[in-house]
Design a protein around this motif. Structure first.
Motif, PDB file in Angstrom:
ATOM      1  N   GLN A   2       0.851  -1.181   0.000  1.00  0.00           N
ATOM      2  CA  GLN A   2       0.000   0.000   0.000  1.00  0.00           C
ATOM      3  C   GLN A   2       0.890   1.234   0.000  1.00  0.00           C
ATOM      4  O   GLN A   2       2.009   1.198   0.506  1.00  0.00           O
ATOM      5  CB  GLN A   2      -0.922   0.016   1.222  1.00  0.00           C
ATOM      6  N   VAL A   3       0.376   2.307  -0.574  1.00  0.00           N
ATOM      7  CA  VAL A   3       1.118   3.566  -0.632  1.00  0.00           C
ATOM      8  C   VAL A   3       0.314   4.606   0.134  1.00  0.00           C
ATOM      9  O   VAL A   3      -0.874   4.812  -0.152  1.00  0.00           O
ATOM     10  CB  VAL A   3       1.342   4.016  -2.087  1.00  0.00           C
ATOM     11  N   VAL A   4       0.960   5.233   1.114  1.00  0.00           N
ATOM     12  CA  VAL A   4       0.307   6.269   1.917  1.00  0.00           C
ATOM     13  C   VAL A   4       0.844   7.627   1.484  1.00  0.00           C
ATOM     14  O   VAL A   4       2.054   7.866   1.497  1.00  0.00           O
ATOM     15  CB  VAL A   4       0.556   6.051   3.419  1.00  0.00           C
ATOM     16  N   LEU A   5      -0.075   8.503   1.066  1.00  0.00           N
ATOM     17  CA  LEU A   5       0.261   9.881   0.696  1.00  0.00           C
ATOM     18  C   LEU A   5      -0.120  10.784   1.862  1.00  0.00           C
ATOM     19  O   LEU A   5      -1.198  10.629   2.438  1.00  0.00           O
ATOM     20  CB  LEU A   5      -0.521  10.307  -0.550  1.00  0.00           C
ATOM     21  N   ARG A   6       0.760  11.734   2.194  1.00  0.00           N
ATOM     22  CA  ARG A   6       0.456  12.672   3.271  1.00  0.00           C
ATOM     23  C   ARG A   6       0.719  14.095   2.803  1.00  0.00           C
ATOM     24  O   ARG A   6       1.751  14.363   2.177  1.00  0.00           O
ATOM     25  CB  ARG A   6       1.309  12.371   4.509  1.00  0.00           C
ATOM     26  N   SER A   7      -0.198  14.999   3.138  1.00  0.00           N
ATOM     27  CA  SER A   7       0.011  16.406   2.826  1.00  0.00           C
ATOM     28  C   SER A   7       0.734  17.065   3.984  1.00  0.00           C
ATOM     29  O   SER A   7       0.706  16.567   5.119  1.00  0.00           O
ATOM     30  CB  SER A   7      -1.337  17.102   2.583  1.00  0.00           C
ATOM     31  N   PRO A   8       1.384  18.211   3.754  1.00  0.00           N
ATOM     32  CA  PRO A   8       2.092  18.902   4.845  1.00  0.00           C
ATOM     33  C   PRO A   8       1.186  19.276   6.009  1.00  0.00           C
ATOM     34  O   PRO A   8       1.638  19.391   7.142  1.00  0.00           O
ATOM     35  CB  PRO A   8       2.668  20.144   4.160  1.00  0.00           C
ATOM     36  N   ARG A   9      -0.108  19.447   5.732  1.00  0.00           N
ATOM     37  CA  ARG A   9      -1.042  19.862   6.785  1.00  0.00           C
ATOM     38  C   ARG A   9      -1.682  18.686   7.512  1.00  0.00           C
ATOM     39  O   ARG A   9      -2.491  18.884   8.423  1.00  0.00           O
ATOM     40  CB  ARG A   9      -2.126  20.758   6.181  1.00  0.00           C
ATOM     41  N   GLY A  10      -1.386  17.449   7.067  1.00  0.00           N
ATOM     42  CA  GLY A  10      -1.851  16.287   7.820  1.00  0.00           C
ATOM     43  C   GLY A  10      -2.924  15.454   7.161  1.00  0.00           C
ATOM     44  O   GLY A  10      -3.317  14.415   7.700  1.00  0.00           O
ATOM     45  N   ALA A  11      -3.449  15.879   6.006  1.00  0.00           N
ATOM     46  CA  ALA A  11      -4.395  15.034   5.277  1.00  0.00           C
ATOM     47  C   ALA A  11      -3.657  13.819   4.726  1.00  0.00           C
ATOM     48  O   ALA A  11      -2.428  13.828   4.586  1.00  0.00           O
ATOM     49  CB  ALA A  11      -5.042  15.818   4.141  1.00  0.00           C
ATOM     50  N   SER A  12      -4.404  12.757   4.409  1.00  0.00           N
ATOM     51  CA  SER A  12      -3.751  11.551   3.917  1.00  0.00           C
ATOM     52  C   SER A  12      -4.653  10.782   2.971  1.00  0.00           C
ATOM     53  O   SER A  12      -5.878  10.952   2.975  1.00  0.00           O
ATOM     54  CB  SER A  12      -3.351  10.641   5.086  1.00  0.00           C
ATOM     55  N   ALA A  13      -4.024   9.926   2.167  1.00  0.00           N
ATOM     56  CA  ALA A  13      -4.740   8.971   1.320  1.00  0.00           C
ATOM     57  C   ALA A  13      -3.938   7.687   1.316  1.00  0.00           C
ATOM     58  O   ALA A  13      -2.707   7.709   1.345  1.00  0.00           O
ATOM     59  CB  ALA A  13      -4.902   9.509  -0.101  1.00  0.00           C
ATOM     60  N   ARG A  14      -4.642   6.562   1.305  1.00  0.00           N
ATOM     61  CA  ARG A  14      -3.979   5.257   1.292  1.00  0.00           C
ATOM     62  C   ARG A  14      -4.451   4.488   0.068  1.00  0.00           C
ATOM     63  O   ARG A  14      -5.654   4.322  -0.152  1.00  0.00           O
ATOM     64  CB  ARG A  14      -4.293   4.490   2.580  1.00  0.00           C
ATOM     65  N   VAL A  15      -3.495   4.035  -0.731  1.00  0.00           N
ATOM     66  CA  VAL A  15      -3.781   3.378  -2.006  1.00  0.00           C
ATOM     67  C   VAL A  15      -3.231   1.963  -1.947  1.00  0.00           C
ATOM     68  O   VAL A  15      -2.054   1.760  -1.645  1.00  0.00           O
ATOM     69  CB  VAL A  15      -3.118   4.130  -3.186  1.00  0.00           C
ATOM     70  N   SER A  16      -4.075   0.982  -2.255  1.00  0.00           N
ATOM     71  CA  SER A  16      -3.632  -0.412  -2.278  1.00  0.00           C
ATOM     72  C   SER A  16      -3.261  -0.811  -3.698  1.00  0.00           C
ATOM     73  O   SER A  16      -3.942  -0.435  -4.669  1.00  0.00           O
ATOM     74  CB  SER A  16      -4.736  -1.334  -1.763  1.00  0.00           C
ATOM     75  N   LEU A  17      -2.188  -1.585  -3.832  1.00  0.00           N
ATOM     76  CA  LEU A  17      -1.860  -2.128  -5.138  1.00  0.00           C
ATOM     77  C   LEU A  17      -2.834  -3.233  -5.542  1.00  0.00           C
ATOM     78  O   LEU A  17      -2.842  -3.674  -6.682  1.00  0.00           O
ATOM     79  CB  LEU A  17      -0.416  -2.638  -5.171  1.00  0.00           C
ATOM     80  N   HIS A  18      -3.650  -3.681  -4.597  1.00  0.00           N
ATOM     81  CA  HIS A  18      -4.781  -4.570  -4.914  1.00  0.00           C
ATOM     82  C   HIS A  18      -5.879  -3.701  -5.533  1.00  0.00           C
ATOM     83  O   HIS A  18      -6.575  -2.976  -4.841  1.00  0.00           O
ATOM     84  CB  HIS A  18      -5.271  -5.255  -3.636  1.00  0.00           C
ATOM     85  N   GLY A  19      -5.954  -3.728  -6.846  1.00  0.00           N
ATOM     86  CA  GLY A  19      -6.974  -2.950  -7.553  1.00  0.00           C
ATOM     87  C   GLY A  19      -6.575  -1.528  -7.878  1.00  0.00           C
ATOM     88  O   GLY A  19      -7.355  -0.798  -8.480  1.00  0.00           O
ATOM     89  N   GLY A  20      -5.369  -1.092  -7.463  1.00  0.00           N
ATOM     90  CA  GLY A  20      -5.040   0.322  -7.637  1.00  0.00           C
ATOM     91  C   GLY A  20      -6.060   1.184  -6.924  1.00  0.00           C
ATOM     92  O   GLY A  20      -6.399   2.283  -7.360  1.00  0.00           O
TER      93      GLY A  20
END
Length: 305
Positions: free
Chosen positions: A26-44
């Motif tokens: 999984q890939v976790v994206l984080r913004s400088p202000r603390g927001a986030s998104a988590r992306v699984s390689l299962h299904g993109g």
């Protein structure tokens, strides 16, 4: 740059590669202000999108199955090469069930799609099994990015590397988390024609000023405007769905009876979710050899009164 160097560079840029309990990356994206998104390689598949206050904006069922080849019930499944159920293809296509790879050298996008954003590029190519049920060679590149404000963008690029044309339908099947479905309204679909899947895809025209929910809804709104707004009155939040290259909007809530028939969905969970999808369904996309299609989804949120 090898894969480990690529991962290290991504981690420095606010992009972290982890694994779930089944060993799927999984890939976790984080913004400088603390927001986030988590992306699984299962299904993109985007499984989580949180505000800088940690509020979850996407719904995932408590009964979701996170083991391929079962699709995950929730987040943002990518429906390709079909939305719906027809022919030899499985329902909503195979892209949401496959293991994607991190694309370390994607073709360039516009600078605006990189600057000020943390992002990951993923790639899907057909397997021999896929080609047996859908005999078309393609490259599907997906960029998922998060802005400093915590807004989420998904850009899909599908290229025909066949020696013949092919057609497909597509949807970002986005499960939004809502406080109470009876307190939600959707604006931006007024006066549009829609196909009602509860009435054998019969065509109707939307009559209301806004769409509200009192029973099961399963509709494809045709030639929709580029922006749709979801107002959640109880928590005073508005989510905007902006789309490009995607003429249609799917709106779905299974309500009580259908919820009880789904093994990977809780009986009462329909009260806390709503799918509003950017999609291309009624008129399929046709690609000639060498051609590429791009479909973009931008999700943002603001407090509302």
């Amino acid at each position: 740059m090898n894969q480990s160097e690529n991962v290290a560079a991504e981690q420095r840029a606010g992009v972290e590669v982890t694994k779930d309990k089944n060993g799927i990356e999984q890939v976790v994206l984080r913004s400088p202000r603390g927001a986030s998104a988590r992306v699984s390689l299962h299904g993109g598949q985007v499984l989580s999108w949180k505000t800088d206050r940690g509020e979850e904006l996407l719904f995932t069922s408590s009964k979701a199955i996170f083991k391929p080849p079962t699709a995950v019930r929730g987040g943002i499944p990518i429906c390709f090469p079909q939305f719906g159920n027809r022919g030899a293809l499985e329902q909503h296509g195979f892209a949401r069930n496959k293991i994607w790879v991190i694309d370390s050298n994607p073709p360039p996008l516009h600078p605006n799609d990189s600057e000020g954003k943390n992002y990951v590029d993923l790639l899907l190519k057909p397997s021999p099994e896929d080609l047996k049920v859908w005999p078309h060679s393609f490259e599907f590149r997906l960029r998922v990015s998060l802005t400093a404000d915590g807004y989420l963008t998904m850009i899909s690029r599908i290229r025909d590397i066949n020696c013949k044309p092919f057609r497909f339908s597509f949807a970002y099947h986005t499960y939004f988390s809502v406080s109470d479905i009876s307190e939600v309204r959707v604006e931006g679909l007024e006066t549009l024609d829609y196909l009602d899947n509860l009435y054998q895809k019969e065509r109707f025209t939307e009559q209301g000023d806004a769409l509200t929910f009192e029973s099961e809804v399963d509709r494809v709104y045709l030639n929709a405007t580029d922006t749709v707004a979801i107002f959640d009155h109880e928590i005073k939040r508005t989510v905007f769905v902006r789309k490009e290259g995607l003429p249609d909007v799917v709106v779905w809530n299974p309500w009580e009876k259908k919820s009880k028939s789904m093994v990977d969905f809780g009986d009462e969970e329909y009260k806390h979710m709503l799918c509003v999808d950017g999609a291309a369904i009624e008129k399929q996309i046709t690609l000639k050899p060498g051609e590429e299609w791009t479909g973009r989804l931008e999700l943002s949120f603001v407090p509302s009164t």
